[in-house]
Design a protein around this motif. Structure first.
Motif, PDB file in Angstrom:
ATOM      1  N   GLU A  71      22.406 -29.004   1.796  1.00  0.00           N
ATOM      2  CA  GLU A  71      21.534 -27.882   1.463  1.00  0.00           C
ATOM      3  C   GLU A  71      21.980 -27.208   0.177  1.00  0.00           C
ATOM      4  OE1 GLU A  71      19.907 -23.636   3.271  1.00  0.00           O
ATOM      5  OE2 GLU A  71      20.753 -25.139   4.630  1.00  0.00           O
ATOM      6  N   LEU A  72      23.287 -27.069  -0.003  1.00  0.00           N
ATOM      7  CA  LEU A  72      23.799 -26.483  -1.236  1.00  0.00           C
ATOM      8  C   LEU A  72      23.368 -27.291  -2.456  1.00  0.00           C
ATOM      9  CD1 LEU A  72      27.450 -25.423  -0.326  1.00  0.00           C
ATOM     10  CD2 LEU A  72      25.693 -23.946  -1.288  1.00  0.00           C
ATOM     11  N   GLU A  73      23.535 -28.604  -2.387  1.00  0.00           N
ATOM     12  CA  GLU A  73      23.268 -29.438  -3.555  1.00  0.00           C
ATOM     13  C   GLU A  73      21.781 -29.504  -3.882  1.00  0.00           C
ATOM     14  OE1 GLU A  73      25.173 -33.088  -2.489  1.00  0.00           O
ATOM     15  OE2 GLU A  73      27.133 -32.438  -3.246  1.00  0.00           O
ATOM     16  N   VAL A  74      20.939 -29.714  -2.842  1.00  0.00           N
ATOM     17  CA  VAL A  74      19.497 -29.822  -3.087  1.00  0.00           C
ATOM     18  C   VAL A  74      18.929 -28.481  -3.540  1.00  0.00           C
ATOM     19  CG1 VAL A  74      17.270 -30.286  -2.018  1.00  0.00           C
ATOM     20  CG2 VAL A  74      19.235 -31.741  -1.478  1.00  0.00           C
ATOM     21  N   THR A  75      19.272 -27.417  -2.827  1.00  0.00           N
ATOM     22  CA  THR A  75      18.742 -26.101  -3.178  1.00  0.00           C
ATOM     23  C   THR A  75      19.305 -25.626  -4.506  1.00  0.00           C
ATOM     24  OG1 THR A  75      18.605 -25.617  -0.807  1.00  0.00           O
ATOM     25  CG2 THR A  75      18.344 -23.769  -2.330  1.00  0.00           C
ATOM     26  N   GLY A  76      20.558 -25.951  -4.774  1.00  0.00           N
ATOM     27  CA  GLY A  76      21.157 -25.560  -6.045  1.00  0.00           C
ATOM     28  C   GLY A  76      20.396 -26.111  -7.234  1.00  0.00           C
ATOM     29  N   ARG A  77      20.028 -27.378  -7.161  1.00  0.00           N
ATOM     30  CA  ARG A  77      19.256 -27.976  -8.250  1.00  0.00           C
ATOM     31  C   ARG A  77      17.906 -27.274  -8.404  1.00  0.00           C
ATOM     32  NH1 ARG A  77      21.651 -32.780  -6.138  1.00  0.00           N
ATOM     33  NH2 ARG A  77      19.814 -33.218  -4.845  1.00  0.00           N
ATOM     34  N   ALA A  78      17.274 -26.940  -7.280  1.00  0.00           N
ATOM     35  CA  ALA A  78      15.977 -26.266  -7.341  1.00  0.00           C
ATOM     36  C   ALA A  78      16.097 -24.866  -7.929  1.00  0.00           C
ATOM     37  CB  ALA A  78      15.369 -26.200  -5.938  1.00  0.00           C
ATOM     38  N   ILE A  79      17.170 -24.159  -7.584  1.00  0.00           N
ATOM     39  CA  ILE A  79      17.376 -22.812  -8.128  1.00  0.00           C
ATOM     40  C   ILE A  79      17.633 -22.888  -9.631  1.00  0.00           C
ATOM     41  CG2 ILE A  79      18.912 -20.814  -8.102  1.00  0.00           C
ATOM     42  CD1 ILE A  79      16.987 -20.916  -5.738  1.00  0.00           C
TER      43      ILE A  79
ATOM     44  N   HIS B 287      17.274 -17.368   0.290  1.00  0.00           N
ATOM     45  CA  HIS B 287      17.606 -18.771   0.580  1.00  0.00           C
ATOM     46  C   HIS B 287      16.732 -19.750  -0.204  1.00  0.00           C
ATOM     47  CE1 HIS B 287      20.225 -17.211   3.643  1.00  0.00           C
ATOM     48  NE2 HIS B 287      19.214 -16.632   4.249  1.00  0.00           N
ATOM     49  N   ALA B 288      15.416 -19.780   0.038  1.00  0.00           N
ATOM     50  CA  ALA B 288      14.534 -20.766  -0.618  1.00  0.00           C
ATOM     51  C   ALA B 288      15.079 -22.178  -0.444  1.00  0.00           C
ATOM     52  CB  ALA B 288      14.357 -20.434  -2.101  1.00  0.00           C
ATOM     53  N   SER B 289      15.538 -22.472   0.765  1.00  0.00           N
ATOM     54  CA  SER B 289      16.200 -23.747   1.035  1.00  0.00           C
ATOM     55  C   SER B 289      15.257 -24.928   0.785  1.00  0.00           C
ATOM     56  CB  SER B 289      16.684 -23.780   2.485  1.00  0.00           C
ATOM     57  OG  SER B 289      17.520 -22.685   2.766  1.00  0.00           O
ATOM     58  N   TYR B 290      15.787 -25.947   0.140  1.00  0.00           N
ATOM     59  CA  TYR B 290      15.071 -27.206  -0.107  1.00  0.00           C
ATOM     60  C   TYR B 290      13.741 -26.981  -0.838  1.00  0.00           C
ATOM     61  CZ  TYR B 290      18.477 -28.972   3.256  1.00  0.00           C
ATOM     62  OH  TYR B 290      19.640 -29.292   3.901  1.00  0.00           O
ATOM     63  N   MET B 291      13.691 -25.994  -1.690  1.00  0.00           N
ATOM     64  CA  MET B 291      12.457 -25.669  -2.415  1.00  0.00           C
ATOM     65  C   MET B 291      11.991 -26.859  -3.251  1.00  0.00           C
ATOM     66  SD  MET B 291      11.792 -22.470  -5.023  1.00  0.00           S
ATOM     67  CE  MET B 291      13.178 -22.934  -6.085  1.00  0.00           C
TER      68      MET B 291
ATOM     69  N   ASP C 268       0.834  -1.207   0.000  1.00  0.00           N
ATOM     70  CA  ASP C 268       0.000   0.000   0.000  1.00  0.00           C
ATOM     71  C   ASP C 268       0.868   1.256   0.000  1.00  0.00           C
ATOM     72  OD1 ASP C 268      -2.377  -1.334  -0.070  1.00  0.00           O
ATOM     73  OD2 ASP C 268      -2.812  -1.137   2.077  1.00  0.00           O
ATOM     74  N   LEU C 269       2.094   1.118   0.501  1.00  0.00           N
ATOM     75  CA  LEU C 269       3.029   2.239   0.558  1.00  0.00           C
ATOM     76  C   LEU C 269       4.163   2.078  -0.462  1.00  0.00           C
ATOM     77  CD1 LEU C 269       3.126   2.498   4.439  1.00  0.00           C
ATOM     78  CD2 LEU C 269       2.027   4.101   2.861  1.00  0.00           C
ATOM     79  N   SER C 270       3.901   1.282  -1.503  1.00  0.00           N
ATOM     80  CA  SER C 270       4.843   1.092  -2.620  1.00  0.00           C
ATOM     81  C   SER C 270       6.215   0.612  -2.146  1.00  0.00           C
ATOM     82  CB  SER C 270       4.985   2.401  -3.418  1.00  0.00           C
ATOM     83  OG  SER C 270       3.741   2.830  -3.919  1.00  0.00           O
ATOM     84  N   THR C 271       6.204  -0.246  -1.147  1.00  0.00           N
ATOM     85  CA  THR C 271       7.448  -0.773  -0.580  1.00  0.00           C
ATOM     86  C   THR C 271       7.474  -2.285  -0.735  1.00  0.00           C
ATOM     87  OG1 THR C 271       7.464   1.019   1.045  1.00  0.00           O
ATOM     88  CG2 THR C 271       8.872  -0.879   1.502  1.00  0.00           C
ATOM     89  N   PRO C 272       8.506  -2.844  -1.353  1.00  0.00           N
ATOM     90  CA  PRO C 272       8.584  -4.297  -1.543  1.00  0.00           C
ATOM     91  C   PRO C 272       8.980  -5.020  -0.262  1.00  0.00           C
ATOM     92  CG  PRO C 272      10.505  -3.243  -2.490  1.00  0.00           C
ATOM     93  CD  PRO C 272       9.621  -2.136  -2.005  1.00  0.00           C
ATOM     94  N   VAL C 273       8.756  -6.343  -0.271  1.00  0.00           N
ATOM     95  CA  VAL C 273       8.989  -7.186   0.904  1.00  0.00           C
ATOM     96  C   VAL C 273       9.893  -8.353   0.526  1.00  0.00           C
ATOM     97  CG1 VAL C 273       7.900  -8.611   2.688  1.00  0.00           C
ATOM     98  CG2 VAL C 273       6.718  -6.577   1.810  1.00  0.00           C
ATOM     99  N   VAL C 274      10.870  -8.647   1.390  1.00  0.00           N
ATOM    100  CA  VAL C 274      11.736  -9.801   1.219  1.00  0.00           C
ATOM    101  C   VAL C 274      11.579 -10.715   2.424  1.00  0.00           C
ATOM    102  CG1 VAL C 274      13.717  -8.509   2.169  1.00  0.00           C
ATOM    103  CG2 VAL C 274      14.119 -10.626   0.888  1.00  0.00           C
ATOM    104  N   GLY C 275      11.503 -12.027   2.162  1.00  0.00           N
ATOM    105  CA  GLY C 275      11.355 -12.998   3.226  1.00  0.00           C
ATOM    106  C   GLY C 275      12.554 -13.917   3.349  1.00  0.00           C
ATOM    107  N   HIS C 276      12.985 -14.154   4.588  1.00  0.00           N
ATOM    108  CA  HIS C 276      14.022 -15.137   4.903  1.00  0.00           C
ATOM    109  C   HIS C 276      13.327 -16.484   5.066  1.00  0.00           C
ATOM    110  CE1 HIS C 276      17.437 -16.792   7.450  1.00  0.00           C
ATOM    111  NE2 HIS C 276      16.416 -17.491   7.930  1.00  0.00           N
ATOM    112  N   CYS C 277      13.573 -17.407   4.132  1.00  0.00           N
ATOM    113  CA  CYS C 277      12.840 -18.685   4.093  1.00  0.00           C
ATOM    114  C   CYS C 277      13.837 -19.839   3.963  1.00  0.00           C
ATOM    115  CB  CYS C 277      11.867 -18.707   2.920  1.00  0.00           C
ATOM    116  SG  CYS C 277      10.598 -17.415   2.969  1.00  0.00           S
ATOM    117  N   ARG C 278      13.953 -20.617   5.043  1.00  0.00           N
ATOM    118  CA  ARG C 278      14.930 -21.694   5.040  1.00  0.00           C
ATOM    119  C   ARG C 278      14.278 -23.072   4.989  1.00  0.00           C
ATOM    120  NH1 ARG C 278      20.197 -20.327   6.610  1.00  0.00           N
ATOM    121  NH2 ARG C 278      20.686 -22.421   5.905  1.00  0.00           N
ATOM    122  N   ASN C 279      13.080 -23.156   4.427  1.00  0.00           N
ATOM    123  CA  ASN C 279      12.502 -24.457   4.098  1.00  0.00           C
ATOM    124  C   ASN C 279      11.473 -24.264   2.986  1.00  0.00           C
ATOM    125  OD1 ASN C 279       9.919 -23.812   5.265  1.00  0.00           O
ATOM    126  ND2 ASN C 279      10.704 -24.397   7.286  1.00  0.00           N
TER     127      ASN C 279
END
Length: 464
Positions: free
Chosen positions: A299-307, A250-254, A222-233
């Motif tokens: 986490e690197l390998e699984v998340t890397g493939r998802a990214i 992060h988007a860990s294990y997406m 509503d105030l033209s401000t974006p949002v970022v979320g820290h998500c580790r699962n």
């Protein structure tokens, strides 16, 4: 006083197209790239007021954009040090020093999404007013947390602010805090969607419900401000995207369900592999618990493939190093994120460069005007002694970046910044590093003062 600069003879990677252009000139005037190639040469021909940079055999490319930094943190070894051993004034001065180091590393823009006190906004404004030398900044305030806390667990107080975090309790409180932060100048709102709960074994868990996340997004948008979320699962990534968050760290294990939500809602991703990579590759050298090393690797390998899958599906993936902790010190590891995208997510070197330049300009609210070597774009440019398309690691090699230009001004990258010494009381002081059992105290070990013991050696001695 403005300066006209002609960079001559380099190979231009423009950050937009896929083909580098050899022996190409770049003309900069009044902080903007005004011409490329033969047109640049023609405009500069015969002029005596042009400052010339010879870049033959080198690469000319956009300055890097690091979308995940913590310039106010001061490289702490842990949250206790970060929360309880710093003052606001000292942290602000330390942040100004850190800004110089970032710029010298070839990073000309950063998203610093959460900070101690309101230092991020103040540092951004000081840089824009030419009080402090540093990169362009998009700044956040305190990260929003529920009472459950975030990665610091019970160190986070049940009420108010602790370190970089502010606890919110209900939908009305969420809206009020978002509005307060916007009032005081933030560019982004950050939410710690996952956290560590001491009584729950295992990795981070989701600590926000959908209604709470939606309240953050609605109030911010509503105030033209974006949002970022820290998500580790994966669940947190899915629900943060469904709530309308603009960017996810992060988007860990997406998994596939989370990826579908990311695609459907146009959410961007910043995986931040560098911190995990440093812990896995060098953790033993800095005392990381050996049992955690394989966890970081997985986490690197699984998340890397998802990214990689997200990138192939058209999701915007941008680079961020999470610089600012002891394991990712300022000015040292920014470019490693590009290496990690290549190694773990299957990016080509050119795709990784775009993730740290033109694709990331969006977080600075300068999409199409930053992160590219093209006429009309902001003149944030680096010159590299090497070819990052052949070896992406060259961007992190000491001395490889030979020129940094921000807003059309050449940055002094040769005069040393003095090494920082410790401030009294800044570091956590220990009475002992292990229990003084009677057997340990009476053991005839005859340790010399110069001996340095590993954690395993201390443990073995304590059990003797």
């Amino acid at each position: 006083m403005t300066t006209t600069i002609l960079i001559e003879g380099g190979t231009v990677i423009d950050g937009i197209t896929d083909t580098p252009r050899a022996n190409e000139s770049v003309l900069i005037d009044d902080g903007v790239i005004t011409a490329i190639g033969a047109h640049a040469d023609a405009l500069a021909h015969g002029r005596t007021d042009v400052e010339r940079i010879v870049a033959q055999g080198r690469t000319v490319m956009p300055g890097l954009i690091d979308a995940h930094t913590h310039l106010s943190f001061g490289e702490p070894t842990g949250n206790d040090e970060l929360f309880f051993h710093r003052t606001e004034a000292f942290s602000a001065m330390l942040s100004a020093r850190n800004a110089r180091k970032v710029l010298r590393a070839g990073v000309t823009s950063v998203l610093d999404a959460d900070c101690l006190w309101n230092i991020g906004v103040e540092l951004r404004d000081a840089i824009e007013a030419n009080v402090v030398e540093g990169p362009r900044m998009a700044a956040g305030g305190n990260a929003l947390m529920t009472m459950l806390g975030g990665t610091a667990g019970r160190l986070i107080a049940d009420e108010g602010r602790t370190g970089y975090a502010t606890v919110v309790h209900n939908l009305e409180g969420i809206s009020q805090e978002v509005r307060r932060q916007v009032k005081y100048g933030v560019d982004w709102i950050k939410v710690m969607v996952t956290g560590l709960i001491p009584s729950v074994k295992g990795p981070e868990v989701k600590v926000w419900n959908k209604a709470e996340m939606r309240a953050v997004v609605d109030a911010a948008h509503d105030l033209s401000t974006p949002v970022v979320g820290h998500c580790r699962n994966s669940l947190s990534t899915k629900e943060a995207a469904e709530a309308g968050m603009d960017l996810i760290y992060h988007a860990s294990y997406m998994d596939d369900d989370a990826l579908e939500a990311v695609i459907a809602n146009g959410t961007a991703l910043c995986p931040t592999f560098t911190l995990l990579g440093n812990l896995y590759d060098y953790g033993e050298r800095v005392g990381t618990n050996p049992d955690l090393l394989n966890v970081f690797k997985a986490e690197l390998e699984v998340t890397g493939r998802a990214i990689g899958k997200a990138k192939e599906s058209g999701v915007r993936v941008i680079a961020g190093s999470e610089t600012g902790f002891a394991i990712t010190p300022i000015g040292e590891w920014h470019a490693r994120e590009l290496e990690m995208l290549v190694e773990y997510a299957g990016f080509t070197p050119m795709e990784a460069i775009k993730a740290a330049t033109s694709e990331a300009a969006w977080v600075m609210k300068m999409d199409g005007r930053l992160g590219a070597v093209a006429p009309g774009c902001a003149a944030d440019v680096i010159v590299v002694d090497g070819d990052p398309l052949r070896d992406i690691k060259v961007l992190a090699r000491e001395g490889a970046i030979t020129e940094v230009i921000k807003a059309g001004r050449r940055i002094d990258i040769t005069t040393p910044i003095p090494d920082r010494g410790p401030r009294p009381g800044e570091k956590v002081a220990f009475l002992a590093t292990c229990p003084l059992t009677r057997s340990f105290a009476l053991e005839d070990t005859n340790l010399a003062p110069k001996d340095v013991l590993t954690d395993q050696e201390l443990s073995d001695l304590a059990k003797a």
